[in-house]
Design a protein around this motif. Structure first.
Motif, PDB file in Angstrom:
ATOM      1  N   SER A  22       0.823  -1.218   0.000  1.00  0.00           N
ATOM      2  CA  SER A  22       0.000   0.000   0.000  1.00  0.00           C
ATOM      3  C   SER A  22       0.849   1.257   0.000  1.00  0.00           C
ATOM      4  O   SER A  22       0.400   2.319  -0.451  1.00  0.00           O
ATOM      5  N   GLN A  23       2.081   1.147   0.482  1.00  0.00           N
ATOM      6  CA  GLN A  23       2.949   2.321   0.576  1.00  0.00           C
ATOM      7  C   GLN A  23       3.657   2.654  -0.739  1.00  0.00           C
ATOM      8  O   GLN A  23       4.280   3.707  -0.853  1.00  0.00           O
ATOM      9  N   VAL A  24       3.543   1.770  -1.718  1.00  0.00           N
ATOM     10  CA  VAL A  24       4.155   2.057  -3.021  1.00  0.00           C
ATOM     11  C   VAL A  24       3.525   3.305  -3.639  1.00  0.00           C
ATOM     12  O   VAL A  24       4.189   4.080  -4.326  1.00  0.00           O
ATOM     13  N   SER A  25       2.238   3.508  -3.365  1.00  0.00           N
ATOM     14  CA  SER A  25       1.503   4.609  -3.998  1.00  0.00           C
ATOM     15  C   SER A  25       1.648   5.942  -3.270  1.00  0.00           C
ATOM     16  O   SER A  25       1.025   6.930  -3.671  1.00  0.00           O
ATOM     17  N   ILE A  26       2.436   5.992  -2.207  1.00  0.00           N
ATOM     18  CA  ILE A  26       2.660   7.264  -1.518  1.00  0.00           C
ATOM     19  C   ILE A  26       3.341   8.230  -2.489  1.00  0.00           C
ATOM     20  O   ILE A  26       4.379   7.911  -3.077  1.00  0.00           O
ATOM     21  N   PRO A  27       2.774   9.412  -2.716  1.00  0.00           N
ATOM     22  CA  PRO A  27       3.350  10.348  -3.690  1.00  0.00           C
ATOM     23  C   PRO A  27       4.756  10.785  -3.318  1.00  0.00           C
ATOM     24  O   PRO A  27       5.095  10.893  -2.134  1.00  0.00           O
ATOM     25  N   GLU A  28       5.534  11.030  -4.337  1.00  0.00           N
ATOM     26  CA  GLU A  28       6.889  11.521  -4.128  1.00  0.00           C
ATOM     27  C   GLU A  28       6.852  12.994  -3.726  1.00  0.00           C
ATOM     28  O   GLU A  28       6.078  13.782  -4.268  1.00  0.00           O
ATOM     29  N   THR A  29       7.665  13.349  -2.763  1.00  0.00           N
ATOM     30  CA  THR A  29       7.788  14.738  -2.338  1.00  0.00           C
ATOM     31  C   THR A  29       8.943  15.380  -3.089  1.00  0.00           C
ATOM     32  O   THR A  29      10.075  14.894  -3.037  1.00  0.00           O
ATOM     33  N   GLU A  30       8.637  16.432  -3.802  1.00  0.00           N
ATOM     34  CA  GLU A  30       9.676  17.082  -4.596  1.00  0.00           C
ATOM     35  C   GLU A  30      10.701  17.736  -3.682  1.00  0.00           C
ATOM     36  O   GLU A  30      10.374  18.459  -2.747  1.00  0.00           O
ATOM     37  N   GLY A  31      11.923  17.451  -3.950  1.00  0.00           N
ATOM     38  CA  GLY A  31      13.008  18.027  -3.156  1.00  0.00           C
ATOM     39  C   GLY A  31      14.274  18.106  -3.973  1.00  0.00           C
ATOM     40  O   GLY A  31      14.389  17.487  -5.042  1.00  0.00           O
ATOM     41  N   LYS A  32      15.234  18.831  -3.487  1.00  0.00           N
ATOM     42  CA  LYS A  32      16.487  18.998  -4.213  1.00  0.00           C
ATOM     43  C   LYS A  32      17.390  17.793  -3.992  1.00  0.00           C
ATOM     44  O   LYS A  32      17.695  17.433  -2.867  1.00  0.00           O
ATOM     45  N   VAL A  33      17.776  17.135  -5.089  1.00  0.00           N
ATOM     46  CA  VAL A  33      18.656  15.973  -5.019  1.00  0.00           C
ATOM     47  C   VAL A  33      19.940  16.307  -5.765  1.00  0.00           C
ATOM     48  O   VAL A  33      19.919  16.583  -6.963  1.00  0.00           O
ATOM     49  N   THR A  34      21.043  16.278  -5.060  1.00  0.00           N
ATOM     50  CA  THR A  34      22.312  16.684  -5.680  1.00  0.00           C
ATOM     51  C   THR A  34      23.308  15.538  -5.815  1.00  0.00           C
ATOM     52  O   THR A  34      24.249  15.621  -6.588  1.00  0.00           O
ATOM     53  N   ASP A  35      23.100  14.454  -5.081  1.00  0.00           N
ATOM     54  CA  ASP A  35      24.105  13.386  -5.060  1.00  0.00           C
ATOM     55  C   ASP A  35      23.560  12.047  -5.549  1.00  0.00           C
ATOM     56  O   ASP A  35      24.087  10.996  -5.193  1.00  0.00           O
ATOM     57  N   PHE A  36      22.513  12.059  -6.360  1.00  0.00           N
ATOM     58  CA  PHE A  36      21.944  10.802  -6.824  1.00  0.00           C
ATOM     59  C   PHE A  36      22.820  10.199  -7.912  1.00  0.00           C
ATOM     60  O   PHE A  36      23.199  10.868  -8.871  1.00  0.00           O
ATOM     61  N   ASN A  37      23.125   8.914  -7.761  1.00  0.00           N
ATOM     62  CA  ASN A  37      23.914   8.171  -8.748  1.00  0.00           C
ATOM     63  C   ASN A  37      23.029   7.081  -9.339  1.00  0.00           C
ATOM     64  O   ASN A  37      22.706   6.108  -8.669  1.00  0.00           O
ATOM     65  N   ASN A  38      22.642   7.245 -10.585  1.00  0.00           N
ATOM     66  CA  ASN A  38      21.681   6.339 -11.197  1.00  0.00           C
ATOM     67  C   ASN A  38      22.215   4.914 -11.304  1.00  0.00           C
ATOM     68  O   ASN A  38      21.500   3.938 -11.020  1.00  0.00           O
ATOM     69  N   GLU A  39      23.460   4.771 -11.721  1.00  0.00           N
ATOM     70  CA  GLU A  39      24.039   3.432 -11.857  1.00  0.00           C
ATOM     71  C   GLU A  39      24.093   2.721 -10.516  1.00  0.00           C
ATOM     72  O   GLU A  39      23.784   1.532 -10.405  1.00  0.00           O
ATOM     73  N   GLU A  40      24.495   3.449  -9.490  1.00  0.00           N
ATOM     74  CA  GLU A  40      24.573   2.855  -8.156  1.00  0.00           C
ATOM     75  C   GLU A  40      23.187   2.490  -7.646  1.00  0.00           C
ATOM     76  O   GLU A  40      23.007   1.446  -7.004  1.00  0.00           O
ATOM     77  N   PHE A  41      22.186   3.328  -7.937  1.00  0.00           N
ATOM     78  CA  PHE A  41      20.820   3.028  -7.506  1.00  0.00           C
ATOM     79  C   PHE A  41      20.363   1.695  -8.074  1.00  0.00           C
ATOM     80  O   PHE A  41      19.843   0.838  -7.346  1.00  0.00           O
TER      81      PHE A  41
END
Length: 343
Positions: A22-41
């Motif tokens: 049920s928690q999958v549908s919790i909306p994303e909260t927009e925030g500033k992301v500066t260190d996200f690494n897509n490959e590592e994710f």
């Protein structure tokens, strides 16, 4: 006494997994992301998925073979599967769709939802199988469900990991539908027995054949526009990830419009209906091309203008045939759209 303990363990597991789902549908909260690494994710996400599959397999082996494990051992392996499930959920929510793209996150959401749904079913089978006897481990329904969970965990590996790939995948599904509709019509047009196979007693008249070609040309142009946009999305710069998010919704009505037009072209052909469907598709294509100028930029103006000319050419040809057969008047609006008198 033992059955009661097992039921408590499995009931709690099913409840927890349902809560995770049920928690999958919790909306994303927009925030500033500066260190996200897509490959590592993605590397970490797939490790968690492998871990979940491993724990499910471990729980299946323990529960389906004799002697039954102790409630404590079963609680431990079920707890490990729950931890992997909640880790998968947390990993999903750590993906910043506001910076990486909403289309790729939509694919990810679907994948995570499918995995967690299969885990809820896994826990339910555990619960329902308490106290039941099976002739062999392979006959136990948990074995099959474990395979389902592992399959869905593996399916996360083939999800698009970049928004450009996700948008292209969405457009590809549209392009394939258009291709299928066109292929079936062309087969029917070129085969003498095609209509007989569908027990249709009628065929196109010689007059129908005249208008059929530019109608098919309109569908071909639609396919070309979708394919070219797909290629542009694939090659788009990562900085344009959010801009191309609008492309799937821009094309969302195209498959239905193409389907409606193609269905109207089968015999007996009603020219009025086909004309109406062709103009609806034409209007949609022109609107899409206008939007694509803004989304894709000046580097794509050449082929966009070429596709627009193809739309106008097919429209003009259809209009000329309609005029010749007294179904339209020689009068176009400034945008070449047939006036009310013509339609």
């Amino acid at each position: 006494m033992g059955d009661k303990k097992y039921k408590e363990i499995f009931q709690i597991m099913e409840t927890n997994l349902s809560n995770f789902l049920s928690q999958v549908s919790i909306p994303e909260t927009e925030g500033k992301v500066t260190d996200f690494n897509n490959e590592e994710f993605w590397r970490n996400l797939l490790k968690i998925a492998d871990k979940l599959g491993f724990e499910c397999n471990k729980a299946t082996i323990l529960w389906t073979n004799k002697p039954l494990p102790s409630p404590e051992d079963m609680h431990a392996v079920c707890g490990a599967a729950e931890l992997a499930s909640v880790a998968l959920l947390n990993s999903f929510h750590s993906f910043p769709g506001f910076t990486q793209g909403q289309t790729v996150k939509e694919y990810l959401k679907t994948g995570i939802t499918t995995v967690l749904e299969s885990m809820v079913r896994f826990a339910n089978i555990l619960l329902q199988s308490v106290g039941k006897k099976y002739s062999s481990p392979d006959d136990h329904p948990l074995v099959q469900q474990c395979g389902v969970v592992m399959k869905y965990c593996d399916s996360l590996k083939v999800l698009p990991q970049q928004n450009s790939a996700a948008v292209a995948a969405k457009l590809l599904s549209h392009a394939e539908l258009i291709k299928d509709a066109l292929r079936e019509l062309e087969e029917a047009k070129s085969s003498e027995t095609f209509m007989e196979d569908f027990e249709c007693d009628e065929n196109w008249s010689e007059t129908d054949q005249i208008i059929l070609s530019p109608m098919l040309g309109m569908i071909k142009t639609c396919g070309a526009l979708t394919k070219k946009t797909l290629d542009a999305a694939k090659k788009s710069d990562p900085s344009d990830s959010l801009k191309i998010d609008s492309l799937p919704s821009l094309f969302k009505n195209i498959p239905e419009l193409v389907d409606n037009l193609s269905l109207s072209l089968y015999p007996p052909l009603d020219w009025e209906v086909s004309k109406k469907e062709a103009w609806l598709l034409k209007d949609s294509l022109e609107n899409i091309i206008a939007e694509l100028h803004n989304i894709l930029g000046v580097g794509h103006l050449g082929w966009l203008e070429f596709v627009l000319k193809a739309v106008k050419h097919n429209t003009a040809t259809i209009q000329a045939i309609l005029i010749q057969h007294g179904m339209a008047q020689l009068q176009l609006t400034d945008t070449d759209k047939p006036s009310e008198e013509q339609s």
